[in-house]
Design an enzyme around this catalytic site. Structure first.
Site: not given
Ligand code: GAL
Ligand code: ZN
Length: 688
Positions: A171, A330, A379
């Site tokens: 990116e 993605e 996470k």
């Protein structure tokens, strides 16, 4: 005196030196998988990963994107053992590898040696190591180190049987693109010298006579750092161009190494074409440089009708790829942790999001990431394999999607059939976003979104097109929601299009300035007044909350934010301002020119108003009234094996849509004719 800066890295916009193939080597299915970061896990976990990948129907994974510090542990000390074992394992399982060059996160040892390669913000603050993407793209040390690790990877893995695709960097453009350090300043000067040849030319282009900004020497020219008041707009615009080009130089340098050392393997870098997600990259220029265009899209989860933005990003990506196959590299299975509220996807949304990208040309659907991370900043981001494990809704939907994509294998290579085009230019956006425009309500992205949504709601599939470079003649209808900056060449392209029989619909504040942000001579809109058959005598920005009524040939329309004193000079008036500062003046006009027509909309219409105008223009352009239910997205791909009609029902209500012929529904394997039933929240794909 004209001291021309010289350097070996002057960015001539050179033709591409080499070209790679345009499909991942050895991938004979739609791409399905995600970013795989096994370095976050003990090696004992890897066989389980691979077993579950097979269960989910994964065909390709992206690896190594953030692994520089593990692959080169100190300068020149390489540790490839773990990656060798990983690639072998994936290969044994028949999973193809999209291999990252890890150049988005240089290791800590690199910054120990080269603290000057950390980028500097516009305010003069140097960013620190500890996040990611802390790169000065003008740093020779960074360039050399990135080239070295890229070379090592290419030498080692060029012949590896798992290798399908190179994933350069990650990116470009986010989280930082520009660096305002001294090294970058010198690089900027070299870029400028290449563009303007002499300081005199630069002075003219930048209009430095204004506010006494005249330059005598190249050395005096700086980046547009923090200034006490608004900084020269032409300087800022060139800086934005330079910033995109400086990153592109680095991409090219890696790509050329990979082409040279690993012929046969295509090279991509993951774009972020959604206008809400990356602003600093000119994807028209970048699209020409990659072998395969790939994109990342993150649902703006809280937005109402977020699937419209998704469709728009997919259409931009396909257009940047010139209509050729492209890859969604993605997106998310659920929560996106960098958003203020990490909204979970609703049942079926994961598949709808994925298949909407496929409908709009993606040759597969990949995710960030395969297995949820236990530590680090992401996470709480969703994954294909969530923290909850395989006894979870997300996992079941991931497995189901893998099987759906297998059923859709035949769509590979087919092309999206578009109805109309919408013009877009990153450079014009950059220019319009600068300070001191006639109203803060003038927002190019807002208008692009609004007009795209108007097309979406009429079930028109839109290609995006570059105003200068695109051949528009095949499109019955071309929309121009926001092209503040318009070059002479673009103006001529639009004139040719209309004269040749096209229907052009232009929104206000388009065609105002040239490539240097200099107002076209004479009345606004200088680049378009002949095509539109009108001039604008004065802008009439509205107060916050003020609305204007437009009356005329059809239902009354409402505008806000903006109005204009339009003076027709050949155009016919369709609606006029009934009130507001421009009362009595035309508001929506139509100009017959050659065998086509050019429409002008001079106020910010709401969705209903845009729909009214668009319906009329589309009818004139000969486009059918589709009459499909709102938020049931219907898109067609066509290829050698036939036509594929994708129907994605974003509502909770079952829908029935007409079919142009008989066919087989590929996800359920049932024969269909005349009608297609699309249950609420579901997708159907008919091979006609
Ligand atoms: C992307 C990025 C990934 C991951 C993801 C999370 O922009 O490429 O590495 O950070 O966002 O949404
Ligand atoms: Zn710098």
């Amino acid at each position: 005196m004209d001291h021309r800066p010289t350097s070996e890295n002057t960015p001539a916009v050179a033709p591409r030196p080499t070209t790679g193939p345009t499909w991942p080597a050895g991938l004979d299915a739609l791409a399905y998988g995600g970013d795989y970061n096994p370095e976050q896990w003990p090696e004992e976990v890897w066989p389980e990963d691979v077993r579950l990948m097979r269960e989910a129907g994964v065909t390709m994974v992206s690896v190594g994107i953030f692994s520089w510090s593990l692959l080169e542990t100190e300068r020149g000390q390489y540790e490839f053992g773990w990656l060798d074992r990983l690639l072998d394992l994936l290969h044994e399982a028949g999973i193809r590898v999209d291999l990252g060059t890890p150049t988005v996160v240089p290791p800590a040892w690199f910054y120990r040696e080269h603290p000057e390669a950390l980028p500097v913000s516009r305010e003069g603050v140097r960013y620190e190591f500890g996040g990611r993407g802390a790169i000065c793209h003008s740093s020779p040390a960074y360039r050399a180190a990135a080239a070295a690790i890229t070379e090592q990877l290419a030498l080692r893995y060029a012949g590896h049987p798992a290798l399908a695709l190179w994933h350069v960097h990650n990116e470009y453009g986010v989280p930082v693109s520009a660096c305002y350090c001294e090294e970058s300043a010198g690089h900027f000067r070299r870029w400028l010298a290449n563009r303007y040849t002499t300081v005199k030319e630069l002075n003219e282009a930048w209009g430095t006579a204004f506010w006494g900004q005249h330059y005598n020497r190249w050395d005096d020219v700086r980046p547009p750092r923090l200034t006490p008041t608004a900084c020269n707009p032409a300087q800022q615009l060139d800086w934005a161009r330079f910033t995109s080009d400086a990153m592109l130089e680095n991409f090219r340098s890696e790509r050329d190494i990979l082409h040279r050392l690993a012929p046969g393997i295509p090279v991509t870098t993951n774009f972020m074409t959604a206008l809400s997600q990356c602003e600093s990259v000119d994807y028209w220029a970048w699209g020409r440089e990659v072998d395969i265009v790939s994109n990342d899209h993150y649902l703006v989860a809280e937005a109402e009708r977020n699937h419209v933005n998704l469709a728009m990003s997919a259409d931009i990506t396909r257009s940047v790829a010139g209509g050729k196959p492209w890859l969604l590299l993605e997106h998310s299975t659920g929560a996106v942790n960098w958003q203020p509220r990490n909204i979970a996807k609703r049942p079926g949304e994961l598949a709808r999001n994925s298949l909407a990208h496929v409908a709009r040309g993606s040759e597969g659907a990949m995710f960030f990431q395969w297995r949820a991370s236990r530590y680090g900043t992401e996470k709480f981001h969703s994954a294909m394999l969530p923290h909850a494990g395989t006894d979870s809704r997300i996992w079941r939907e991931v497995v189901a999607l893998g099987s759906d994509l297998t059923s859709l294998g035949a769509v590979r290579g087919s092309r999206v059939v578009a109805d109309a085009a919408i013009l877009w230019d990153w450079q014009s956006w950059w220019a319009q976003k600068l300070e001191w425009r006639p109203s803060v309500e003038l927002d190019a992205r807002e208008r692009a979104d609004a007009w795209y949504a108007a097309g979406y709601d009429r079930h028109l599939t839109l290609d995006f097109a570059h105003p200068e470079a695109a051949d528009l003649s095949a499109y019955p209808l071309v929309l121009v929601p926001a092209l503040y900056l318009m070059t002479e060449a673009a103006s001529q392209n639009l004139r040719r299009y209309v004269e040749g029989g096209g229907t052009l619909v232009v929104s206000y504040f388009s065609g105002i300035v040239d490539e240097h942000d200099t107002v076209h001579a004479g009345p606004h809109p200088g680049a378009l007044r002949d095509v539109l058959g009108l001039t604008v005598e004065e802008f009439g920005p509205l107060r916050a909350g003020e609305t204007v009524r437009l009356t005329g040939d059809g239902p009354e329309l409402t505008g806000d934010g903006w109005s204009e004193w339009v003076v027709p000079r050949g155009a016919d008036t369709l609606w006029s301002y009934a009130d507001g500062p421009a009362a009595g003046h035309p508001a929506v006009t139509r100009h017959a020119l050659g065998s086509g027509s050019a429409w002008y909309v001079s106020s910010r219409l709401d969705a209903a108003g845009l729909d009214t105008v668009l319906a009329r223009a589309a009818a004139e352009a000969g486009l059918p009234e589709r009459g499909l239910p709102r938020d049931v997205e219907v898109v067609e791909r066509a290829g050698e094996l036939g036509r594929y009609l994708f129907a994605i029902n974003h509502t909770g209500t079952d829908a029935r849509i007409p079919l142009p012929g008989d066919g087989v529904e590929l996800l359920t394997g049932t024969a269909v004719s005349a009608f297609l039933d699309v249950p609420g929240n579901s997708t159907r794909v008919v091979h006609l």
